[in-house]
Design a protein around this motif. Sequence first.
Motif, PDB file in Angstrom:
ATOM      1  N   HIS A   2     -43.939 -15.164  89.993  1.00  0.00           N
ATOM      2  CA  HIS A   2     -44.785 -14.029  90.330  1.00  0.00           C
ATOM      3  C   HIS A   2     -43.919 -12.770  90.371  1.00  0.00           C
ATOM      4  O   HIS A   2     -42.692 -12.846  90.430  1.00  0.00           O
ATOM      5  N   THR A   3     -44.580 -11.632  90.368  1.00  0.00           N
ATOM      6  CA  THR A   3     -43.853 -10.365  90.413  1.00  0.00           C
ATOM      7  C   THR A   3     -44.199  -9.605  91.692  1.00  0.00           C
ATOM      8  O   THR A   3     -45.246  -9.847  92.304  1.00  0.00           O
ATOM      9  N   LEU A   4     -43.326  -8.678  92.062  1.00  0.00           N
ATOM     10  CA  LEU A   4     -43.601  -7.820  93.212  1.00  0.00           C
ATOM     11  C   LEU A   4     -44.847  -6.983  92.966  1.00  0.00           C
ATOM     12  O   LEU A   4     -45.620  -6.728  93.884  1.00  0.00           O
ATOM     13  N   GLU A   5     -45.058  -6.585  91.718  1.00  0.00           N
ATOM     14  CA  GLU A   5     -46.233  -5.783  91.391  1.00  0.00           C
ATOM     15  C   GLU A   5     -47.512  -6.571  91.668  1.00  0.00           C
ATOM     16  O   GLU A   5     -48.475  -6.032  92.209  1.00  0.00           O
ATOM     17  N   GLN A   6     -47.536  -7.849  91.297  1.00  0.00           N
ATOM     18  CA  GLN A   6     -48.700  -8.695  91.573  1.00  0.00           C
ATOM     19  C   GLN A   6     -48.939  -8.803  93.075  1.00  0.00           C
ATOM     20  O   GLN A   6     -50.070  -8.705  93.541  1.00  0.00           O
ATOM     21  N   LEU A   7     -47.869  -9.011  93.817  1.00  0.00           N
ATOM     22  CA  LEU A   7     -47.966  -9.142  95.262  1.00  0.00           C
ATOM     23  C   LEU A   7     -48.488  -7.853  95.894  1.00  0.00           C
ATOM     24  O   LEU A   7     -49.411  -7.869  96.707  1.00  0.00           O
ATOM     25  N   ARG A   8     -47.916  -6.741  95.498  1.00  0.00           N
ATOM     26  CA  ARG A   8     -48.280  -5.442  96.085  1.00  0.00           C
ATOM     27  C   ARG A   8     -49.679  -4.989  95.702  1.00  0.00           C
ATOM     28  O   ARG A   8     -50.334  -4.293  96.468  1.00  0.00           O
ATOM     29  N   SER A   9     -50.155  -5.395  94.543  1.00  0.00           N
ATOM     30  CA  SER A   9     -51.490  -4.984  94.098  1.00  0.00           C
ATOM     31  C   SER A   9     -52.603  -5.826  94.713  1.00  0.00           C
ATOM     32  O   SER A   9     -53.775  -5.505  94.575  1.00  0.00           O
ATOM     33  N   GLY A  10     -52.221  -6.931  95.350  1.00  0.00           N
ATOM     34  CA  GLY A  10     -53.234  -7.817  95.923  1.00  0.00           C
ATOM     35  C   GLY A  10     -53.726  -8.871  94.953  1.00  0.00           C
ATOM     36  O   GLY A  10     -54.632  -9.636  95.267  1.00  0.00           O
ATOM     37  N   ALA A  11     -53.134  -8.930  93.771  1.00  0.00           N
ATOM     38  CA  ALA A  11     -53.558  -9.889  92.753  1.00  0.00           C
ATOM     39  C   ALA A  11     -53.317 -11.338  93.171  1.00  0.00           C
ATOM     40  O   ALA A  11     -53.893 -12.252  92.585  1.00  0.00           O
ATOM     41  N   LEU A  12     -52.481 -11.560  94.172  1.00  0.00           N
ATOM     42  CA  LEU A  12     -52.162 -12.919  94.614  1.00  0.00           C
ATOM     43  C   LEU A  12     -52.897 -13.293  95.897  1.00  0.00           C
ATOM     44  O   LEU A  12     -52.577 -14.304  96.530  1.00  0.00           O
ATOM     45  N   GLY A  14     -54.976 -14.901  98.609  1.00  0.00           N
ATOM     46  CA  GLY A  14     -55.442 -16.274  98.747  1.00  0.00           C
ATOM     47  C   GLY A  14     -54.544 -17.324  98.117  1.00  0.00           C
ATOM     48  O   GLY A  14     -54.865 -18.510  98.137  1.00  0.00           O
ATOM     49  N   ALA A  15     -53.402 -16.902  97.586  1.00  0.00           N
ATOM     50  CA  ALA A  15     -52.488 -17.846  96.923  1.00  0.00           C
ATOM     51  C   ALA A  15     -51.897 -18.824  97.930  1.00  0.00           C
ATOM     52  O   ALA A  15     -51.558 -18.452  99.051  1.00  0.00           O
ATOM     53  N   SER A  16     -51.783 -20.078  97.509  1.00  0.00           N
ATOM     54  CA  SER A  16     -51.161 -21.081  98.370  1.00  0.00           C
ATOM     55  C   SER A  16     -49.678 -21.258  98.022  1.00  0.00           C
ATOM     56  O   SER A  16     -48.935 -21.865  98.769  1.00  0.00           O
ATOM     57  N   ARG A  17     -49.266 -20.723  96.866  1.00  0.00           N
ATOM     58  CA  ARG A  17     -47.867 -20.809  96.435  1.00  0.00           C
ATOM     59  C   ARG A  17     -47.423 -19.435  95.947  1.00  0.00           C
ATOM     60  O   ARG A  17     -48.159 -18.761  95.233  1.00  0.00           O
ATOM     61  N   LEU A  18     -46.210 -19.061  96.326  1.00  0.00           N
ATOM     62  CA  LEU A  18     -45.630 -17.803  95.878  1.00  0.00           C
ATOM     63  C   LEU A  18     -44.219 -18.071  95.390  1.00  0.00           C
ATOM     64  O   LEU A  18     -43.408 -18.660  96.109  1.00  0.00           O
ATOM     65  N   ASP A  19     -43.945 -17.675  94.157  1.00  0.00           N
ATOM     66  CA  ASP A  19     -42.626 -17.830  93.545  1.00  0.00           C
ATOM     67  C   ASP A  19     -42.066 -16.446  93.247  1.00  0.00           C
ATOM     68  O   ASP A  19     -42.554 -15.770  92.345  1.00  0.00           O
ATOM     69  N   LEU A  20     -41.073 -16.027  94.009  1.00  0.00           N
ATOM     70  CA  LEU A  20     -40.439 -14.729  93.799  1.00  0.00           C
ATOM     71  C   LEU A  20     -38.945 -14.912  93.562  1.00  0.00           C
ATOM     72  O   LEU A  20     -38.219 -15.336  94.446  1.00  0.00           O
ATOM     73  N   SER A  21     -38.511 -14.603  92.364  1.00  0.00           N
ATOM     74  CA  SER A  21     -37.093 -14.630  92.039  1.00  0.00           C
ATOM     75  C   SER A  21     -36.810 -13.381  91.223  1.00  0.00           C
ATOM     76  O   SER A  21     -36.882 -13.391  89.998  1.00  0.00           O
ATOM     77  N   CYS A  22     -36.574 -12.287  91.928  1.00  0.00           N
ATOM     78  CA  CYS A  22     -36.395 -11.002  91.240  1.00  0.00           C
ATOM     79  C   CYS A  22     -35.286 -10.184  91.883  1.00  0.00           C
ATOM     80  O   CYS A  22     -35.393  -8.971  91.995  1.00  0.00           O
ATOM     81  N   GLY A  23     -34.252 -10.865  92.362  1.00  0.00           N
ATOM     82  CA  GLY A  23     -33.113 -10.170  92.948  1.00  0.00           C
ATOM     83  C   GLY A  23     -33.381  -9.567  94.319  1.00  0.00           C
ATOM     84  O   GLY A  23     -32.728  -8.612  94.709  1.00  0.00           O
ATOM     85  N   LEU A  24     -34.327 -10.127  95.052  1.00  0.00           N
ATOM     86  CA  LEU A  24     -34.678  -9.599  96.373  1.00  0.00           C
ATOM     87  C   LEU A  24     -33.497  -9.648  97.331  1.00  0.00           C
ATOM     88  O   LEU A  24     -32.802 -10.650  97.416  1.00  0.00           O
ATOM     89  N   LEU A  34     -50.517 -12.935 102.867  1.00  0.00           N
ATOM     90  CA  LEU A  34     -50.842 -14.314 102.475  1.00  0.00           C
ATOM     91  C   LEU A  34     -50.743 -15.285 103.647  1.00  0.00           C
ATOM     92  O   LEU A  34     -50.767 -16.500 103.452  1.00  0.00           O
ATOM     93  N   ALA A  35     -50.666 -14.771 104.861  1.00  0.00           N
ATOM     94  CA  ALA A  35     -50.450 -15.611 106.046  1.00  0.00           C
ATOM     95  C   ALA A  35     -51.492 -16.709 106.221  1.00  0.00           C
ATOM     96  O   ALA A  35     -51.189 -17.779 106.720  1.00  0.00           O
ATOM     97  N   ASP A  36     -52.721 -16.474 105.795  1.00  0.00           N
ATOM     98  CA  ASP A  36     -53.784 -17.467 105.982  1.00  0.00           C
ATOM     99  C   ASP A  36     -53.868 -18.499 104.878  1.00  0.00           C
ATOM    100  O   ASP A  36     -54.648 -19.444 104.984  1.00  0.00           O
ATOM    101  N   SER A  37     -53.087 -18.329 103.804  1.00  0.00           N
ATOM    102  CA  SER A  37     -53.201 -19.261 102.682  1.00  0.00           C
ATOM    103  C   SER A  37     -51.879 -19.843 102.191  1.00  0.00           C
ATOM    104  O   SER A  37     -51.854 -20.939 101.635  1.00  0.00           O
ATOM    105  N   LEU A  38     -50.771 -19.144 102.393  1.00  0.00           N
ATOM    106  CA  LEU A  38     -49.491 -19.538 101.794  1.00  0.00           C
ATOM    107  C   LEU A  38     -48.947 -20.831 102.388  1.00  0.00           C
ATOM    108  O   LEU A  38     -48.769 -20.949 103.592  1.00  0.00           O
TER     109      LEU A  38
END
Length: 85
Positions: A2-12, A14-24, A34-38
């Motif tokens: 996933h991307t930070l842009e997707q996360l910030r735009s709300g596109a994710l 209700g997601a139950s899985r989040l994959d972020l590997s972007c040099g954070l 995503l507290a209620d679904s992740l």
Amino acid sequence: MHTLEQLRSGALAGASRLDLSCGLSALPDEVLALADSLQVLNLSGNQLTGLPQWLPRLHRLKVIFCSGNPFTALPEVLGECASLE
């Protein structure tokens, strides 16, 4: 991955899985939306040296992957995440 842009735009919403590997160097606060679904959080391959104190607010989080980050010790906040398996 996933991307930070997707996360910030709300596109994710209700997601139950989040994959972020972007040099954070810090986990973005937007993850809290995503507290209620992740359930699975993959932070492998970033530049994290710690995890935020708000991590236990992800009350459904069962699995977290953090390999490939320059932690010098296991983040103590993980002990406060009651649902981790």
